[in-house]
Motif scaffolding. Structure first.
Motif, PDB file in Angstrom:
ATOM      1  N   UNK A 137      -7.272  -3.979  -3.102  1.00  0.00           N
ATOM      2  CA  UNK A 137      -6.050  -3.445  -2.510  1.00  0.00           C
ATOM      3  C   UNK A 137      -6.324  -2.918  -1.107  1.00  0.00           C
ATOM      4  N   UNK A 138      -7.509  -2.328  -0.920  1.00  0.00           N
ATOM      5  CA  UNK A 138      -7.870  -1.785   0.382  1.00  0.00           C
ATOM      6  C   UNK A 138      -7.943  -2.900   1.429  1.00  0.00           C
ATOM      7  N   UNK A 139      -8.498  -4.050   1.030  1.00  0.00           N
ATOM      8  CA  UNK A 139      -8.613  -5.162   1.972  1.00  0.00           C
ATOM      9  C   UNK A 139      -7.253  -5.749   2.314  1.00  0.00           C
ATOM     10  N   UNK A 140      -6.373  -5.805   1.315  1.00  0.00           N
ATOM     11  CA  UNK A 140      -5.035  -6.308   1.580  1.00  0.00           C
ATOM     12  C   UNK A 140      -4.299  -5.398   2.561  1.00  0.00           C
ATOM     13  N   UNK A 141      -4.460  -4.085   2.381  1.00  0.00           N
ATOM     14  CA  UNK A 141      -3.808  -3.131   3.281  1.00  0.00           C
ATOM     15  C   UNK A 141      -4.343  -3.272   4.706  1.00  0.00           C
ATOM     16  N   UNK A 142      -5.661  -3.447   4.837  1.00  0.00           N
ATOM     17  CA  UNK A 142      -6.247  -3.655   6.168  1.00  0.00           C
ATOM     18  C   UNK A 142      -5.760  -4.967   6.777  1.00  0.00           C
ATOM     19  N   UNK A 143      -5.692  -6.007   5.959  1.00  0.00           N
ATOM     20  CA  UNK A 143      -5.198  -7.295   6.426  1.00  0.00           C
ATOM     21  C   UNK A 143      -3.738  -7.180   6.851  1.00  0.00           C
ATOM     22  N   UNK A 144      -2.944  -6.481   6.041  1.00  0.00           N
ATOM     23  CA  UNK A 144      -1.534  -6.281   6.356  1.00  0.00           C
ATOM     24  C   UNK A 144      -1.378  -5.534   7.682  1.00  0.00           C
ATOM     25  N   UNK A 145      -2.141  -4.468   7.875  1.00  0.00           N
ATOM     26  CA  UNK A 145      -2.053  -3.705   9.127  1.00  0.00           C
ATOM     27  C   UNK A 145      -2.485  -4.544  10.329  1.00  0.00           C
ATOM     28  N   UNK A 146      -3.526  -5.343  10.152  1.00  0.00           N
ATOM     29  CA  UNK A 146      -3.983  -6.210  11.246  1.00  0.00           C
ATOM     30  C   UNK A 146      -2.905  -7.231  11.602  1.00  0.00           C
TER      31      UNK A 146
END
Length: 176
Positions: free
Chosen positions: A1-10
């Motif tokens: 979930x953390x990686x998805x959130x970082x990907x989403x923000x990027x």
């Protein structure tokens, strides 16, 4: 979930900055065309259309022709500028291109405000699989694109959930 959130923000920042940069670029081109259009006046005489130039006309013409390849990327009409073309034709084409860019600026500003909505970024992320197919040259229908996007993300999720079992299956197939 953390990686998805970082990907989403990027991706969110990418879409916002991309649209902001496009607005900046179009407005720069609009200013260049405006300077060129203000450096001369088109008048109708009994002999036809005549261009009355000011002292900075040649400099503004050179600047417009320098930026013309960038202008052509945003061009939606068939008008073009160039060296060796009569001044009146260049001026009329620049006027049409100016109006075209002003309309394009409106649509890019709309796209920028749309990209500020996080749901826009989610939609764009969801459309990545069909965007990749389109990039490869295929033109899928809307229904196929939606089904393919859903199928791709379901397969991606299942690969993540069952990754250990898939590794075990592959290793047993290779060792037999």
């Amino acid at each position: 979930m953390k990686y998805f959130l970082l990907f989403f923000l990027a991706m969110y920042m990418y879409f916002v900055l991309k649209n902001f940069y496009t607005i900046w670029k179009i407005r720069k081109l609009i200013n260049v065309l405006s300077d060129y259009l203000n450096s001369a006046t088109l008048s109708n005489s009994c002999l036809g259309k005549c261009l009355i130039t000011k002292e900075n006309y040649q400099q503004c013409l050179k600047e417009v022709l320098f930026y013309y390849p960038v202008i052509a990327k945003f061009q939606t009409c068939s008008d073009f500028l160039g060296y060796g073309i009569p001044e009146t034709e260049n001026y009329i084409a620049a006027y049409r291109l100016y109006n075209n860019l002003m309309m394009r600026d409106n649509s890019i500003v709309h796209a920028f405000t749309e990209s500020l909505n996080p749901i826009y970024t989610l939609k764009r992320i969801f459309h990545f699989p069909s965007s990749f197919i389109s990039w490869m040259g295929f033109k899928p229908s809307i229904i196929f694109s939606r089904l393919f996007n859903a199928f791709s993300w379901i397969v991606t999720y299942l690969l993540g959930v069952y990754s250990q079992e898939i590794k075990y299956l592959i290793s047993t197939l290779i060792h037999k």
